[in-house]
Design a protein around this motif. Structure first.
Motif, PDB file in Angstrom:
ATOM      1  N   GLU A 181       0.833  -1.213   0.000  1.00 47.70           N
ATOM      2  CA  GLU A 181       0.000   0.000   0.000  1.00 47.70           C
ATOM      3  C   GLU A 181       0.864   1.258   0.000  1.00 47.70           C
ATOM      4  OE1 GLU A 181      -3.425   2.266   2.621  1.00 47.70           O
ATOM      5  OE2 GLU A 181      -3.184   0.097   2.857  1.00 47.70           O
TER       6      GLU A 181
ATOM      7  N   THR B 227       0.767   3.840  -3.101  1.00 41.04           N
ATOM      8  CA  THR B 227       0.383   5.222  -2.836  1.00 41.04           C
ATOM      9  C   THR B 227       1.434   6.185  -3.371  1.00 41.04           C
ATOM     10  OG1 THR B 227      -0.881   4.539  -0.893  1.00 41.04           O
ATOM     11  CG2 THR B 227      -0.244   6.868  -1.026  1.00 41.04           C
TER      12      THR B 227
ATOM     13  N   ARG C 274       0.966   6.412  -6.928  1.00 41.29           N
ATOM     14  CA  ARG C 274      -0.404   6.768  -7.296  1.00 41.29           C
ATOM     15  C   ARG C 274      -1.043   5.699  -8.192  1.00 41.29           C
ATOM     16  NH1 ARG C 274      -0.978  11.223  -4.805  1.00 41.29           N
ATOM     17  NH2 ARG C 274       0.311  13.071  -4.915  1.00 41.29           N
TER      18      ARG C 274
ATOM     19  N   ASN D 151      -7.556   4.649   2.484  1.00 42.87           N
ATOM     20  CA  ASN D 151      -6.793   5.139   1.345  1.00 42.87           C
ATOM     21  C   ASN D 151      -7.668   5.077   0.086  1.00 42.87           C
ATOM     22  OD1 ASN D 151      -4.994   5.429  -0.835  1.00 42.87           O
ATOM     23  ND2 ASN D 151      -3.328   4.474   0.292  1.00 42.87           N
TER      24      ASN D 151
ATOM     25  N   LEU E 209      -6.850   5.058  -2.902  1.00 38.69           N
ATOM     26  CA  LEU E 209      -6.235   4.250  -3.956  1.00 38.69           C
ATOM     27  C   LEU E 209      -6.360   2.755  -3.697  1.00 38.69           C
ATOM     28  CD1 LEU E 209      -2.987   6.321  -4.571  1.00 38.69           C
ATOM     29  CD2 LEU E 209      -4.962   6.113  -6.097  1.00 38.69           C
TER      30      LEU E 209
END
Length: 150
Positions: free
Chosen positions: A18, A22, A25, A41, A43
């Motif tokens: 993660e 992140t 992106r 999150n 994303l």
């Protein structure tokens, strides 16, 4: 657009994946048949599939393709993802590619046969170490950069 698919059942590197996703992106799909906390999150998409053998694997295999990265310890799933053109990593950072997946599958099958032939065989694989975690982080960084380049 690159996506990161995590075979999340028994995955020891979800948090690390993660963080890397992140930073890049990249949308990350955590696929499991339950027991995962939802992420705050934006994303990260937690995908809960119905119970059943290989349902999570099929969900990932049906969606991944060129430009995507898959993280799994499941060798048959890895083979399907490599065939679909995805980049595949094991939890310890080992890359599974078209060049090595045949040997990895053969070794897996041989070990399955050996375990079946000796029901008293004890022990399992090696434990997951800090070095494995570090190798995974480096490998995921490398694979996501390569996927973004095309």
């Amino acid at each position: 657009m690159t996506a990161l698919y995590i075979d999340a059942d028994a995955c020891p590197v979800k948090a690390e994946a993660e963080r890397v996703a992140t930073r890049h992106r990249v949308t990350m799909y955590l696929v499991s048949n339950g027991g995962l906390r939802m992420s705050q999150n934006p994303l990260v998409e937690v995908v809960i599939v119905p119970d059943g053998p290989d349902v999570a694997d099929m969900w990932i295999a049906d969606r991944c393709g060129p430009g995507d990265v898959v993280v799994t310890g499941d060798i048959p799933l890895a083979a399907k993802c490599v065939e679909a053109g995805a980049r595949v990593l094991k939890h310890n950072g080992e890359a599974l590619t078209a060049a090595n997946i045949g040997n990895v599958l053969a070794t897996r099958d041989l070990m399955t046969d050996l375990r079946a032939a000796d029901p008293f065989r004890q022990g399992g694989g090696k434990g997951f170490t800090k070095a494995d975690r570090s190798r995974f982080l480096e490998a995921l960084e490398r694979e996501l950069r390569a996927a973004a380049r095309g």
